[in-house]
Design an enzyme around this catalytic site. Structure first.
Site, PDB file in Angstrom:
ATOM      1  N   GLN A 106       0.816  -1.219   0.000  1.00  0.00           N
ATOM      2  CA  GLN A 106       0.000   0.000   0.000  1.00  0.00           C
ATOM      3  C   GLN A 106       0.852   1.273   0.000  1.00  0.00           C
ATOM      4  OE1 GLN A 106      -2.871  -1.770   3.342  1.00  0.00           O
ATOM      5  NE2 GLN A 106      -3.465   0.265   2.673  1.00  0.00           N
ATOM      6  N   HIS A 107       0.197   2.379  -0.288  1.00  0.00           N
ATOM      7  CA  HIS A 107       0.674   3.757  -0.061  1.00  0.00           C
ATOM      8  C   HIS A 107       1.779   4.253  -0.992  1.00  0.00           C
ATOM      9  CE1 HIS A 107      -1.421   3.543   3.806  1.00  0.00           C
ATOM     10  NE2 HIS A 107      -0.630   2.558   4.202  1.00  0.00           N
TER      11      HIS A 107
ATOM     12  N   ASP B 123      -2.375  -4.825  -0.452  1.00  0.00           N
ATOM     13  CA  ASP B 123      -2.085  -6.203  -0.017  1.00  0.00           C
ATOM     14  C   ASP B 123      -2.893  -6.635   1.205  1.00  0.00           C
ATOM     15  OD1 ASP B 123      -0.548  -4.595   1.681  1.00  0.00           O
ATOM     16  OD2 ASP B 123       1.345  -5.585   1.222  1.00  0.00           O
TER      17      ASP B 123
END
Ligand SMILES: Nc1ncnc2c1ncn2[C@@H]1O[C@H](COP(=O)(O)OP(=O)(O)O)[C@@H](O)[C@H]1O
Ligand SMILES: O=C(CO)[C@@H](O)[C@H](O)COP(=O)(O)O
Length: 476
Positions: free
Chosen positions: A82-83, A239
């Site tokens: 992520q991110h 994820d």
């Protein structure tokens, strides 16, 4: 291989921090017919960066390991760490390496953004999360100030999973799960927040469309990978959201994931809004929510302590009172981006095995401390903790979680739950089913159940006291 399958084949991809994992799965039964894995490199000096092109190459390598099965899939889905901030130029090439979720250089920018836009409560109410340095919006603010030429050259911004989906399909599409970790997607409205985007100088046109749960991103158009052209491609997700699908989670079932990051989460029907910032108010990939807390120091930090001590990661010893806060990379939960590792209570009779056990304790403590905040009214009382991620294979990790949580623990027999969740999303798209119901039909959460043990409150008290007393040291 395909000939032995009961149903059509689907591909699930987990492009996580350390590697890409691919699973070719029978959509009917959930049987894994082929698998592959290829490593990533994380560099960046004081930060954490990876070249997005390497993720694409790793996907090709992992698919090659799947052999003919990959050429027979009918649907694909990509889940990713992520991110991460992926910046692309007008030709679709990366402007610079991606800034990863565990890069803490945006800590100052995160604080400024929170203050400039009404404070933590306002962010939590609007976005669902208080945007710490992990969040894409803070990384973008860092890039604009630190590398203005790179920001100016950026025509498109992507997350890791939708960068790969974009290369597969030629479409700019993301999903609500991963979008909810950007800081510019508002959970209150389920859409990009144009005021926040204007505040950080990012035109909405630079962002991908957010697909609805169950909607396709497109079809495979790239010819370079050993995948059939025209195969359906699902929207993919972050994820952790993919693992929630992969476990077929029902609201309130707690999960503890031990990988590069440590995470604790549960699906919820209530939109989270934690002003303390401990709980990220993520969306899940189906239309519910995924309150989650994440640590930066989990398996890699404990493995590093084991390596420093010259010990196998399982060579732990009980006893003693030494405390380790293994914050080698700074920490996110608790929010101490400038922290480093700390050892307290070392004595002449402390053994190396006890020191290693204390590192496990410190890593697990940080996660369990956040668990009560993650669980809300949907929490299933007495439900076992589902233990997943690479660390779930280790006895020392499992026994530490049992001792410090006092809860029963289930370790699913299925190991790659992120890739499996992506496969369930692909199967759901192909068969017109709810992906979580697909995973439940596959029986992915089945595994060994370990009964609850009495909680080691003395160890938890030592850790709490050390964390409180060392506050000043941990802030630098
Ligand atoms: N048998 C094992 N016992 C304990 N830990 C393990 C074992 N195998 C792998 N790991 C840990 O799993 C970690 C990788 O976990 P994984 O969930 O695959 O990471 P990520 O998805 O974040 O890249 C490694 O850092 C390693 O420490
Ligand atoms: O930042 C978070 C969650 O908010 C991390 O969980 C990343 O999504 C990275 O995951 P792994 O590579 O450790 O699986």
């Amino acid at each position: 291989m395909g000939a032995q399958a009961a149903g059509p084949l689907v591909l699930g991809v987990d492009s996580s921090t350390q590697s890409t994992k691919t699973l070719v799965v029978d959509a009917e039964t959930g049987v894994v017919v082929a698998r592959g894995q290829a490593p990533h490199t994380v560099g960046g000096g004081p930060g954490k960066e990876s070249d997005p092109r390497q993720w694409w190459e790793a996907l090709g390598e992992a698919l090659a390991q799947c052999g003919d099965a990959a050429r027979q899939v009918s649907a694909v889905s990509v889940a990713g760490q992520q991110h991460g901030l992926v910046t692309l130029d007008a030709a679709g090439e990366p402007v610079r390496p991606a800034l990863l979720w565990n890069d803490v250089r945006a800590a100052g920018h995160s604080e400024r953004l929170i203050a400039e836009r009404g404070g933590a409560r306002a962010w939590a109410d609007r976005v669902g999360s208080v945007p710490g340095p992990a969040f894409t919006v803070a990384k973008w603010a860092w890039l604009r100030e630190t590398e203005p030429a790179a920001a100016a050259a950026t025509a498109a911004v992507r997350l890791p999973h939708d960068y790969l989906t974009g290369r597969l399909t030629g479409e700019a599409v993301t999903d609500r799960g991963d979008a909810s970790g950007t800081g510019w997607w508002a959970s209150a409205t389920g859409a990009y927040d144009t005021e926040i985007l204007a505040h950080v100088g990012l035109p909405p046109e630079a962002l991908p469309r957010v697909a609805q749960p169950g909607e396709a991103a497109g079809t495979v158009h790239a010819g370079e990978l050993p995948l059939p052209r025209g195969a359906l491609v699902a929207a993919g997700t972050g994820d952790n959201m993919a693992a929630a699908l992969g476990l077929g989670l029902r609201p309130g079932q707690p999960v503890l994931s031990l990988g590069t990051s440590g995470t604790v989460y549960a699906v919820s029907t209530h939109r989270p809004a934690d002003p303390t910032g401990t709980v990220a108010g993520f969306a899940d990939a189906r239309g519910d929510w995924l309150p989650l807390a994440c640590t930066l120091n989990c398996t890699l930090a404990v493995d590093r302590v084991a390596a420093l001590l010259g010990r196998d990661r399982e060579a732990v010893e009980a006893g003693g009172e030494v405390v380790v806060l293994p914050f080698l990379d700074g920490e996110r939960t608790p929010n101490l981006p400038g922290a480093s590792g700390l050892v307290h209570g070392l004595r002449h009779d402390t053994t190396a095995g006890q020191l290693l056990q204390a590192a496990y304790d410190g890593a697990v403590f940080a996660l369990l401390r956040a668990l009560e905040q993650v669980l809300d009214a949907d929490a299933a009382a007495g439900a076992p903790l589902l233990l997943i991620g690479g660390g779930a294979k280790g006895r020392a990790w499992r026994e530490t979680v049992r001792r410090l949580s006092g809860r029963p623990v289930v370790v699913p027999a299925a190991q790659e739950l992120v890739a499996l969740g992506a496969a369930a999303q692909a199967a759901g798209l192909l068969l017109g089913e709810d992906p979580a119901a697909v995973a439940r039909r596959w029986g992915t959460a089945r595994g060994t159940e370990y009964e609850a043990r009495p909680r080691d409150d003395a160890a938890l008290d030592r850790l709490t006291t050390t964390l409180t007393d060392a506050d000043t040291l941990l802030r630098h």
